[in-house]
Motif scaffolding. Structure first.
Motif, PDB file in Angstrom:
ATOM      1  N   ASP A 376       2.477  -7.274  -7.650  1.00  0.00           N
ATOM      2  CA  ASP A 376       1.740  -5.907  -7.470  1.00  0.00           C
ATOM      3  C   ASP A 376       2.997  -4.933  -7.524  1.00  0.00           C
ATOM      4  OD1 ASP A 376      -0.581  -6.892  -7.097  1.00  0.00           O
ATOM      5  OD2 ASP A 376      -0.648  -6.999  -4.967  1.00  0.00           O
ATOM      6  N   GLU A 377       4.208  -5.054  -6.627  1.00  0.00           N
ATOM      7  CA  GLU A 377       5.161  -4.165  -6.692  1.00  0.00           C
ATOM      8  C   GLU A 377       5.840  -4.181  -8.110  1.00  0.00           C
ATOM      9  OE1 GLU A 377       9.606  -3.640  -4.398  1.00  0.00           O
ATOM     10  OE2 GLU A 377       8.336  -5.132  -3.791  1.00  0.00           O
ATOM     11  N   GLN A 379       4.196  -4.216 -10.873  1.00  0.00           N
ATOM     12  CA  GLN A 379       3.408  -3.408 -11.545  1.00  0.00           C
ATOM     13  C   GLN A 379       3.075  -1.884 -11.396  1.00  0.00           C
ATOM     14  OE1 GLN A 379       1.137  -4.819 -14.265  1.00  0.00           O
ATOM     15  NE2 GLN A 379       2.832  -6.543 -14.131  1.00  0.00           N
ATOM     16  N   ASN A 380       3.624  -1.558 -10.102  1.00  0.00           N
ATOM     17  CA  ASN A 380       3.421  -0.556  -9.565  1.00  0.00           C
ATOM     18  C   ASN A 380       4.844   0.520  -9.748  1.00  0.00           C
ATOM     19  OD1 ASN A 380       0.735  -0.588  -8.846  1.00  0.00           O
ATOM     20  ND2 ASN A 380       0.835  -1.543  -7.021  1.00  0.00           N
TER      21      ASN A 380
END
Length: 381
Positions: A376-377, A379-380
């Motif tokens: 998630d980190e 991707q963001n």
């Protein structure tokens, strides 16, 4: 290019201390009885146990291992001491089970898939798509080897006392080209651990290579494989992020494990109150502490992935793609595990699987997953 993990292994072998050699010689017949009265007042320990391990320092697996060893010494008030050797220094990873069974060491930590014929009762972890919850898997495996007579008998027949088994982390596929679904796997040459996971990938046209973790970096450099199916340890601690640029989570979940066990004779030769200490610490490790120790260390693996110049992708497959592959596979790999475990000598393998599945449901709790958090980190970012 520098292979950090292989270099660690070479240095560990070269720098094996005289103290470890003395301990190995003294322990060759089992638990060391140093003749002391025991206790925490400066007396010599009653028993000294030699550790052989494949869990390299600073990895999540080492964190789980070290908590157990620290607590074992502390809660026994110094009556138990552990002679800790460096990873790969006394016995190579595939040899660790035999080193413990024959008494060269009394505690072993390694990947059971390296000697699957010894550990059919723990290989349920490797059934694809079956386990996503790290904590539930570890807790269920502990209960299995305390309460299921067949699993317990299998371990004891191999001269071992089960301490703990825990997943190595979610499976990632590492390659130098994007892999966004099962159809992209065809033609890859891949390091995959575990017979059922190997079967899953072979069915999609992957050329499987069984390579020990410490040799994975060199295998990519030499062109023996062009991809990996492994946990976050591989791109980070084994440095594979330097040679493979695309990493993705196919949604298979937990796929392999580390196991920790004691030599059965060493365990049974302890006074009953020390056996109780061993079992109490093991139960606490498997009921929650292990997950906490693993995830705290695993979270530290994310920054190296975020900062790696060569890593172009850290992603996860769309859930529908994973679900389609799981539906296509059905229960065939559960059935294959029952057949395989039976061939390896596990009595009532179906009953063992049923108890394991019941444990997964009973012990399912919300736990952090450092790999998903890192994806998630990334991707963001």
């Amino acid at each position: 290019m520098f292979d950090g993990r292989s270099n660690t292994r070479r240095v560990a072998v070269a720098t094996l201390t005289a103290a470890a050699l003395v301990a190995l010689s003294a322990c060759s017949e089992g638990v060391v009885d140093s003749g002391g009265g025991g206790g925490g007042d400066g007396d010599s320990p009653e028993v000294t146990l030699t550790l052989v391990t494949a869990a390299v320092e600073s990895t999540p697996n080492a964190a789980v291992q070290d908590w157990f060893l620290d607590e074992l010494e502390e809660r026994s008030d110094g009556r138990i001491a552990v002679e800790r050797t460096e990873a790969y220094s006394l016995c190579d990873a595939p040899e660790i089970a035999e080193c413990v069974r024959d008494g060269r060491a009394q505690i072993g930590v390694t990947i059971p898939d390296y000697t699957p014929e010894v550990f059919p009762s723990t290989s349920v972890v490797s059934i694809p798509f079956l386990g996503q919850n790290w904590q539930a898997i570890m807790h269920s495996l502990h209960d299995l080897h305390v309460n299921n007579a067949d699993a317990q008998a299998q371990m004891e027949s191999n001269g071992l006392h089960h301490v703990a088994t825990w997943p190595v982390g979610r499976l990632l596929i590492g390659s130098n080209e994007p892999v966004s679904g099962p159809d992209d796997l065809s033609g890859l040459s891949m390091r995959v651990s575990g017979p059922l996971m190997q079967q899953l990938f072979e069915n999609k046209g992957v050329n499987i290579q069984a390579i020990p973790a410490a040799e994975a970096y060199e295998a990519v450099e030499r062109g023996i494989v062009d991809s990996m199916a492994a946990g976050m340890d591989f791109p980070v601690d084994y440095q594979l992020r330097e040679v493979l640029s695309h990493w993705t989570d196919p949604g298979i979940g937990q796929y392999s494990s580390f196991g920790m066990w004691m030599q059965l004779d060493a365990y049974e030769s302890m006074p009953e109150d020390l056996q109780q200490v061993v079992d109490e610490v093991a139960a606490e490790l498997s009921s929650g502490v292990g997950a906490q120790e693993f995830n705290e260390t695993a979270a530290q693996q994310c920054p190296p992935m975020m900062e790696a110049e060569n890593v172009e992708e850290l992603s996860a497959w769309d859930e529908s793609v994973t679900a389609s592959w799981e539906d296509e596979t059905g229960d065939t790999l559960q059935d294959a595990w029952v057949d395989l475990a039976t061939e390896q000598g596990l009595e009532n393998a179906q009953g063992v699987l049923d108890d394991y599945l019941a444990g997964l449901e009973e012990h399912a709790v919300d736990v952090d997953d450092a790999t998903l958090a890192c994806i998630d980190e990334f991707q963001n970012s």
